[in-house]
Design an enzyme around this catalytic site. Structure first.
Site, mmCIF file in Angstrom:
data_model
loop_
_atom_site.group_PDB
_atom_site.id
_atom_site.type_symbol
_atom_site.label_atom_id
_atom_site.label_comp_id
_atom_site.label_asym_id
_atom_site.label_seq_id
_atom_site.Cartn_x
_atom_site.Cartn_y
_atom_site.Cartn_z
ATOM 1 N N ASP A 132 -13.934 20.408 41.055
ATOM 2 C CA ASP A 132 -13.569 19.692 42.323
ATOM 3 C C ASP A 132 -13.219 21.193 43.385
ATOM 4 O OD1 ASP A 132 -13.008 16.669 43.345
ATOM 5 O OD2 ASP A 132 -14.597 17.847 42.069
ATOM 6 N N ALA A 133 -12.570 22.056 43.087
ATOM 7 C CA ALA A 133 -12.015 23.405 43.472
ATOM 8 C C ALA A 133 -12.357 24.835 43.360
ATOM 9 C CB ALA A 133 -10.459 23.577 42.598
ATOM 10 N N GLU A 134 -13.332 24.562 41.978
ATOM 11 C CA GLU A 134 -14.243 25.197 42.399
ATOM 12 C C GLU A 134 -15.695 24.672 43.007
ATOM 13 O OE1 GLU A 134 -13.947 28.091 40.836
ATOM 14 O OE2 GLU A 134 -15.380 29.462 39.959
ATOM 15 N N LYS A 136 -9.743 8.096 60.295
ATOM 16 C CA LYS A 136 -10.699 7.706 61.010
ATOM 17 C C LYS A 136 -9.751 6.838 62.151
ATOM 18 C CE LYS A 136 -12.724 5.121 57.508
ATOM 19 N NZ LYS A 136 -13.462 4.237 57.044
ATOM 20 N N ARG A 146 -25.567 7.031 45.631
ATOM 21 C CA ARG A 146 -25.610 7.493 47.080
ATOM 22 C C ARG A 146 -26.938 8.833 46.706
ATOM 23 N NH1 ARG A 146 -20.573 11.805 48.174
ATOM 24 N NH2 ARG A 146 -21.150 12.184 50.411
ATOM 25 N N LYS A 151 -7.703 16.685 52.520
ATOM 26 C CA LYS A 151 -7.807 16.962 50.985
ATOM 27 C C LYS A 151 -6.831 17.280 50.428
ATOM 28 C CE LYS A 151 -11.403 16.647 48.082
ATOM 29 N NZ LYS A 151 -12.637 17.933 47.175
ATOM 30 N N LYS A 189 -8.510 8.529 49.248
ATOM 31 C CA LYS A 189 -10.041 9.096 49.586
ATOM 32 C C LYS A 189 -9.993 9.075 48.079
ATOM 33 C CE LYS A 189 -13.237 12.757 50.070
ATOM 34 N NZ LYS A 189 -13.675 12.533 48.192
ATOM 35 N N SER A 197 -21.462 12.332 53.667
ATOM 36 C CA SER A 197 -20.365 13.599 52.777
ATOM 37 C C SER A 197 -20.000 13.235 54.905
ATOM 38 C CB SER A 197 -20.746 14.506 53.106
ATOM 39 O OG SER A 197 -21.687 14.506 51.478
#
Length: 636
Positions: A29-31, A263, A118, A284, A97, A70
């Site tokens: 995810d980081a990359e 939200k 999705r 995040k 999340k 997204s």
């Protein structure tokens, strides 16, 4: 230049999105976030940023009931506050999340008709047969024993728990990749190991079942679904504080989360229908892993032990830029299969020092072997490679001797005999062993405090006298302190205390213990036992001599006001530093633990009512939680 980079980023993001949605994610995810953020900065209006990846062509395509776009994201508190300034709500609803794979359940008259992935945000794969095997996917909706004639969509996240991953799919990189792959298997195998947690619902037949986001979650819960955890924060600052709390606690959750969704309470259909809703945001967590290229390996020398340290292209972990990570020892380096030029996964999950977790296998990548040092750079002795460590076997090696002297001073806490003075005495060959420390007289120390003119005038050196007295005041100590101060590989004060607690409660018992006996103690494996026995044997003569001649007086086990009690400190102290508090515990016969375990006597914190993971665990185990003043009372 910018245009070519934009095209390159478009290709990379499209490629990695496809591999992710096909269940075979190639990068972390980081990359991926790094690539996404770079494209967003270069070309904010780029169509790629407003498009979700697409699923494979293995299943029938189905239109979604509710939009599955997204979310905007904030990677740190500053970005979140910038968003919150434009979105002022009476209250902020905050949900986990979930780090899984999105799924929409489509119901007609209360019965499940389809389960759709999705996909591209509008159309996804029909994986109904697989979904029916998952935990939390209800074939029909019941509330209070009655069928609910709900028609519409219910959205959630398919997750795999850490326990399932560990037992059944340890070969998969992480829970998310494993879940993504299993849910899209054509034969449906493995879907029974997955679990759905829901967080959204939309009725399409005009019937209203809830009016706010809170009521929606409550309704889903009453209908028997697994629902995402939700809390209400009254201000953006409270959201930030809650995020910090969850970042500390999430390691104890049964599944992965990678942030929070923030939200408003009102249900906003217009905003939810956008490809990237504006009135909610993914807040995040700090990134904990990244992929980089290994450029070289340096060998850090501590005493006589050579430890490999990886040097790689700079990456950001938890808001900190890093270029170095430990490779632990030769065996770890070999097991990882790391080479110069390898693409490596760097992680920093709660540890202070980053480490290399794995190598990204890539065909055609040019790499070279890592060279190991062969001889000690100080004394020239051939190094010994035992796999678990690479070390100089020469006990007389000046590097090893000086390191041992400095370690002894630090552990025994002879503060006036500082590093500079020890180094000077060592260089002048006045200190060659630990025993030499106790042979120092005031006159030996005077030249290090007075010049020749002062010495000729017979001036007294208060500094020399202070050091001498400090040494003499540190001749009585606990067995764990004495053994832990000898700089023996694998034997610090804490591990020495464990051995003493296991029955090796005299110096002679420790020195005569066999590898099998030490390996039988909880927390000590065979390799560590071998290193400890070897190190104790190497120092046995000097240890025995110091004790038998009366230079060192060892306290009997059980002495001191805190004898038999263990303490764990967390958070800041007011009247002293944590290191000083821990030293006072040891001097009074107690022991220190770095975490909350069932045999802990006290958890010490000035925030006794906080919901931290340590406080929660202490409460669960029935361990007393005391504040600093109560701790000081125990010392009176």
């Amino acid at each position: 230049m910018a245009e070519s980079r934009i095209k390159e980023l478009e290709q990379l993001i499209t490629r990695y999105q496809k591999s992710y949605y096909d269940g075979e994610g190639e990068i972390s995810d980081a990359e991926f976030d790094k690539l996404w953020d770079e494209l967003k900065e270069l070309d904010p209006a780029n169509a790629i940023l407003h498009r979700v990846g697409a699923d494979s062509g293995n299943f029938e395509k189905v239109q979604h009931v509710m939009p599955m776009g997204s979310q905007e994201k904030a990677a740190n508190p500053e970005q979140f506050l910038a968003w919150a300034e434009k979105h002022v709500y009476d209250a902020y609803l905050v949900e986990y999340k979930l780090d899984g794979a999105s799924l929409e359940l489509q119901y007609e008259g209360g019965y499940l008709k389809r389960a759709v992935t999705r996909g591209d945000g509008s159309i996804g794969d029909d994986i109904t047969a697989n979904a029916r095997k998952m935990g939390g996917v209800n074939a029909a909706i019941y509330k209070d024993g009655q069928l609910v004639p709900f028609t519409g969509g219910i959205r959630g996240e398919v997750i795999m728990t850490h326990e399932v991953h560990k037992i059944h799919f340890p070969d998969k990189a992480n829970c998310r990749n494993a879940a993504n792959g299993l849910m899209k298997r054509k034969d449906g195998k493995g879907s029974e190991y997955l679990k759905l947690i829901v967080y959204d619902a939309l009725s399409t037949d005009g019937k209203s079942y809830f009016n706010t986001e809170e009521e929606k979650i409550r309704w889903l819960m009453d209908c028997g679904f697994n629902v995402v955890r939700l809390v209400i924060c009254k201000s953006p600052d409270r959201v930030i504080a809650y995020r910090a709390k969850i970042m500390e606690e999430r390691k104890d959750l049964e599944y992965d989360i990678d942030g929070l969704v923030v939200k408003e309470s009102a249900i906003n259909f217009a905003d939810a229908s956008r490809d990237r809703p504006d009135r909610q945001i993914a807040f995040k967590f700090s990134l904990e892993e990244a992929v980089s290229t290994l450029r070289k390996v340096e060998w850090s020398i501590s005493g006589g032990t050579y430890t490999p340290v990886a040097i790689f292209d700079e990456v950001e972990l938890n808001g900190t830029k890093v270029q170095r990570a430990s490779l632990a020892n030769p065996d770890t380096l070999r097991k990882l299969g790391v080479r110069i030029g390898s693409h490596v996964v760097v992680v920093k999950r709660g540890e202070i020092i980053p480490k290399i977790e794995s190598v990204v296998e890539e065909k055609g990548l040019e790499t070279t072997e890592i060279e190991f040092p062969k001889v000690c750079e100080v004394c020239g002795t051939l190094l010994v490679d035992e796999g678990s460590r690479l070390f100089c076997p020469n006990k007389a090696c000046s590097k090893r001797v000086l390191h041992q002297l400095l370690k002894y001073q630090q552990v025994v806490d002879i503060r006036d005999l500082g590093e500079t003075l020890i180094t000077s005495l060592f260089n002048d060959k006045r200190l060659k062993s630990i025993s030499d420390i106790y042979s120092l007289q005031v006159e030996d120390l005077v030249p290090y405090f007075l010049n020749e003119e002062s010495m000729e005038a017979d001036k007294k050196s208060l500094g020399a006298e202070k050091v001498y007295n400090s040494i003499q005041n540190h001749r009585r100590m606990r067995l764990a302190t004495f053994v832990g101060a000898f700089d023996i590989e694998g034997v610090g004060e804490t591990s020495a205390e464990k051995l003493i607690g296991a029955g090796f409660n005299t110096l002679e018992k420790l020195l005569t213990a066999t590898e099998e006996q030490i390996a039988a103690v909880y927390g000590f494996a065979e390799i560590m036992a071998h290193i400890i026995v070897e190190g104790l044997a190497e120092n046995a003569e000097e240890m025995r001599n110091l004790v038998e001649t009366g230079v060192i007086e060892l306290e009997s086990a059980g002495e001191g006001k805190l004898a038999g009690k263990s303490f764990c400190f967390t958070g800041e102290l007011v009247t002293m530093k944590r290191a000083d508090a821990e030293q006072r515990v040891k001097k009074n016969g107690g022991s220190i633990k770095s975490s909350v375990t069932k045999d802990l006597s006290y958890l010490v914190t000035n925030d006794t009512t906080s919901g931290s993971s340590k406080n929660q665990k202490a409460a669960k185990l029935g361990i007393p939680v005391i504040d600093e003043m109560q701790f000081l009372e125990l010392l009176k």
